[in-house]
Design a protein around this motif. Structure first.
Motif, PDB file in Angstrom:
ATOM      1  N   GLU A  38       0.855  -1.193   0.000  1.00 26.75           N
ATOM      2  CA  GLU A  38       0.000   0.000   0.000  1.00 26.75           C
ATOM      3  C   GLU A  38       0.883   1.233   0.000  1.00 26.75           C
ATOM      4  OE1 GLU A  38      -4.189  -0.862   2.346  1.00 26.75           O
ATOM      5  OE2 GLU A  38      -2.571   0.093   3.454  1.00 26.75           O
ATOM      6  N   LEU A  39       0.650   2.098  -0.965  1.00 22.38           N
ATOM      7  CA  LEU A  39       1.413   3.340  -1.045  1.00 22.38           C
ATOM      8  C   LEU A  39       0.530   4.512  -0.619  1.00 22.38           C
ATOM      9  CD1 LEU A  39       3.167   2.713  -4.474  1.00 22.38           C
ATOM     10  CD2 LEU A  39       4.084   2.316  -2.188  1.00 22.38           C
ATOM     11  N   VAL A  40       1.150   5.534  -0.078  1.00 22.27           N
ATOM     12  CA  VAL A  40       0.425   6.721   0.362  1.00 22.27           C
ATOM     13  C   VAL A  40      -0.172   7.420  -0.853  1.00 22.27           C
ATOM     14  CG1 VAL A  40       0.705   8.991   1.453  1.00 22.27           C
ATOM     15  CG2 VAL A  40       1.971   7.028   2.320  1.00 22.27           C
ATOM     16  N   ASP A  41      -1.421   7.845  -0.723  1.00 24.44           N
ATOM     17  CA  ASP A  41      -2.007   8.629  -1.805  1.00 24.44           C
ATOM     18  C   ASP A  41      -1.899  10.105  -1.460  1.00 24.44           C
ATOM     19  OD1 ASP A  41      -3.809   8.369   0.294  1.00 24.44           O
ATOM     20  OD2 ASP A  41      -5.580   8.406  -0.983  1.00 24.44           O
ATOM     21  N   GLU A  42      -1.783  10.909  -2.485  1.00 27.16           N
ATOM     22  CA  GLU A  42      -1.727  12.354  -2.308  1.00 27.16           C
ATOM     23  C   GLU A  42      -3.138  12.875  -2.070  1.00 27.16           C
ATOM     24  OE1 GLU A  42       1.064  14.538  -2.511  1.00 27.16           O
ATOM     25  OE2 GLU A  42       2.068  12.607  -2.267  1.00 27.16           O
ATOM     26  N   LYS A  43      -3.262  13.868  -1.240  1.00 27.27           N
ATOM     27  CA  LYS A  43      -4.574  14.483  -1.034  1.00 27.27           C
ATOM     28  C   LYS A  43      -4.938  15.241  -2.313  1.00 27.27           C
ATOM     29  CE  LYS A  43      -5.127  12.991   3.060  1.00 27.27           C
ATOM     30  NZ  LYS A  43      -4.957  11.595   2.693  1.00 27.27           N
ATOM     31  N   THR A  44      -6.131  14.978  -2.799  1.00 22.22           N
ATOM     32  CA  THR A  44      -6.592  15.634  -4.020  1.00 22.22           C
ATOM     33  C   THR A  44      -7.675  16.652  -3.670  1.00 22.22           C
ATOM     34  OG1 THR A  44      -6.206  13.575  -5.215  1.00 22.22           O
ATOM     35  CG2 THR A  44      -7.507  15.238  -6.348  1.00 22.22           C
ATOM     36  N   PRO A  45      -7.395  17.950  -3.871  1.00 21.73           N
ATOM     37  CA  PRO A  45      -8.432  18.949  -3.602  1.00 21.73           C
ATOM     38  C   PRO A  45      -9.629  18.731  -4.533  1.00 21.73           C
ATOM     39  CG  PRO A  45      -6.298  19.986  -4.109  1.00 21.73           C
ATOM     40  CD  PRO A  45      -6.156  18.524  -4.359  1.00 21.73           C
ATOM     41  N   ASP A  46     -10.833  19.004  -4.045  1.00 17.53           N
ATOM     42  CA  ASP A  46     -12.046  18.793  -4.836  1.00 17.53           C
ATOM     43  C   ASP A  46     -12.033  19.545  -6.162  1.00 17.53           C
ATOM     44  OD1 ASP A  46     -13.129  17.049  -3.050  1.00 17.53           O
ATOM     45  OD2 ASP A  46     -14.356  18.554  -2.017  1.00 17.53           O
ATOM     46  N   ALA A  48      -9.336  20.590  -7.891  1.00 16.82           N
ATOM     47  CA  ALA A  48      -7.940  20.609  -8.351  1.00 16.82           C
ATOM     48  C   ALA A  48      -7.873  20.948  -9.838  1.00 16.82           C
ATOM     49  CB  ALA A  48      -7.295  19.252  -8.101  1.00 16.82           C
ATOM     50  N   SER A  49      -6.868  21.720 -10.196  1.00 16.85           N
ATOM     51  CA  SER A  49      -6.657  22.049 -11.609  1.00 16.85           C
ATOM     52  C   SER A  49      -6.021  20.845 -12.308  1.00 16.85           C
ATOM     53  CB  SER A  49      -5.725  23.253 -11.727  1.00 16.85           C
ATOM     54  OG  SER A  49      -4.415  22.881 -11.301  1.00 16.85           O
ATOM     55  N   GLU A  50      -6.009  20.892 -13.618  1.00 13.29           N
ATOM     56  CA  GLU A  50      -5.386  19.807 -14.383  1.00 13.29           C
ATOM     57  C   GLU A  50      -3.908  19.677 -14.008  1.00 13.29           C
ATOM     58  OE1 GLU A  50      -5.055  18.631 -19.038  1.00 13.29           O
ATOM     59  OE2 GLU A  50      -6.911  19.613 -18.371  1.00 13.29           O
ATOM     60  N   LYS A  51      -3.251  20.831 -13.816  1.00 14.56           N
ATOM     61  CA  LYS A  51      -1.834  20.837 -13.451  1.00 14.56           C
ATOM     62  C   LYS A  51      -1.632  20.176 -12.076  1.00 14.56           C
ATOM     63  CE  LYS A  51       2.347  23.245 -14.006  1.00 14.56           C
ATOM     64  NZ  LYS A  51       3.062  22.025 -14.372  1.00 14.56           N
ATOM     65  N   GLU A  52      -2.497  20.487 -11.109  1.00 13.10           N
ATOM     66  CA  GLU A  52      -2.405  19.872  -9.779  1.00 13.10           C
ATOM     67  C   GLU A  52      -2.617  18.358  -9.883  1.00 13.10           C
ATOM     68  OE1 GLU A  52      -4.047  22.773  -6.327  1.00 13.10           O
ATOM     69  OE2 GLU A  52      -5.418  22.545  -8.021  1.00 13.10           O
ATOM     70  N   ASN A  53      -3.593  17.949 -10.672  1.00 12.00           N
ATOM     71  CA  ASN A  53      -3.843  16.514 -10.866  1.00 12.00           C
ATOM     72  C   ASN A  53      -2.634  15.818 -11.484  1.00 12.00           C
ATOM     73  OD1 ASN A  53      -6.385  16.512  -9.723  1.00 12.00           O
ATOM     74  ND2 ASN A  53      -7.465  16.701 -11.665  1.00 12.00           N
ATOM     75  N   GLU A  54      -2.009  16.455 -12.459  1.00 14.39           N
ATOM     76  CA  GLU A  54      -0.804  15.876 -13.087  1.00 14.39           C
ATOM     77  C   GLU A  54       0.306  15.708 -12.060  1.00 14.39           C
ATOM     78  OE1 GLU A  54       0.343  18.232 -16.497  1.00 14.39           O
ATOM     79  OE2 GLU A  54      -1.593  17.846 -17.479  1.00 14.39           O
ATOM     80  N   GLY A 108      -4.084   2.145  -9.296  1.00 16.63           N
ATOM     81  CA  GLY A 108      -3.808   3.542  -8.985  1.00 16.63           C
ATOM     82  C   GLY A 108      -4.764   4.101  -7.950  1.00 16.63           C
ATOM     83  N   GLY A 109      -4.590   5.355  -7.666  1.00 22.27           N
ATOM     84  CA  GLY A 109      -5.461   6.060  -6.737  1.00 22.27           C
ATOM     85  C   GLY A 109      -6.693   6.593  -7.450  1.00 22.27           C
ATOM     86  N   SER A 110      -7.335   7.577  -6.834  1.00 20.54           N
ATOM     87  CA  SER A 110      -8.603   8.087  -7.375  1.00 20.54           C
ATOM     88  C   SER A 110      -8.442   8.755  -8.735  1.00 20.54           C
ATOM     89  CB  SER A 110      -9.249   9.047  -6.373  1.00 20.54           C
ATOM     90  OG  SER A 110      -8.353  10.094  -6.068  1.00 20.54           O
ATOM     91  N   LEU A 111      -7.238   9.201  -9.059  1.00 21.51           N
ATOM     92  CA  LEU A 111      -7.016   9.833 -10.365  1.00 21.51           C
ATOM     93  C   LEU A 111      -6.509   8.843 -11.418  1.00 21.51           C
ATOM     94  CD1 LEU A 111      -5.301  13.168  -9.251  1.00 21.51           C
ATOM     95  CD2 LEU A 111      -7.681  12.829  -9.943  1.00 21.51           C
TER      96      LEU A 111
END
Length: 159
Positions: A38-46, A48-54, A108-111
């Motif tokens: 299990e790897l840590v997932d990054e917090k994803t803001p609701d 989030a911009s495309e750049k933040e998601n990348e 993968g994670g949620s993204l």
């Protein structure tokens, strides 16, 4: 002995999913040494911009790639991957085992997964066009890996 690694992003919290996965890992142990990572997932803001998601995907991707060795045969779970039946998955195991003694499955994670992880994968696989919560996907994947091994040995489990 064959090795199976399941690498997933994010923490599994639900007891019923943990119990189900444990059951299939126990069953799989007669065919392979199984490791759950299990790897840590990054917090994803609701919002989030495309750049933040990348950037989030990239960080998660680096963590995943750090767990792989050059010799691993890598299956990445991806919605755009090859739609595969249980029998097809079993046949793919057969081919993979001729190339490597370690089969690695990545969720993968949620993204989803970073492009660099998909590029490293030997196979991109999809269990359908539906979206499953990635925690539930771990249980489905564990069962399908077990089913794939049972098909290989001609067991009635698959019927």
């Amino acid at each position: 002995m064959m090795k199976v690694k399941i690498i997933s992003v994010g923490k599994l919290k639900e007891k019923y999913l943990k119990d189900g996965i444990s059951e299939y890992v126990k069953r799989l142990s007669r065919f392979a040494q199984v490791e759950l990572i299990e790897l840590v997932d990054e917090k994803t803001p609701d919002n989030a911009s495309e750049k933040e998601n990348e950037q989030i995907l990239s960080k998660e991707g680096q963590r995943i790639l750090a767990k792989l060795s050059e010799r691993d045969f890598v299956f990445a779970m991806a919605i755009e991957g090859k739609l595969i039946s249980s029998e097809g998955l079993s046949e793919t195991f057969e081919r993979a085992m001729q190339q490597s003694s370690t089969l690695v499955f990545i969720i993968g994670g949620s993204l989803g997964l970073a492009p660099k992880v998909k590029k490293r994968a030997n196979e991109l696989i999809s269990f359908g066009r539906i979206t499953l919560p990635h925690q539930l996907m771990r249980l489905v994947l564990a069962e399908q890996i077990y089913r794939g091994f049972m098909i290989r040995e001609g067991s009635p489990y698959h019927k």
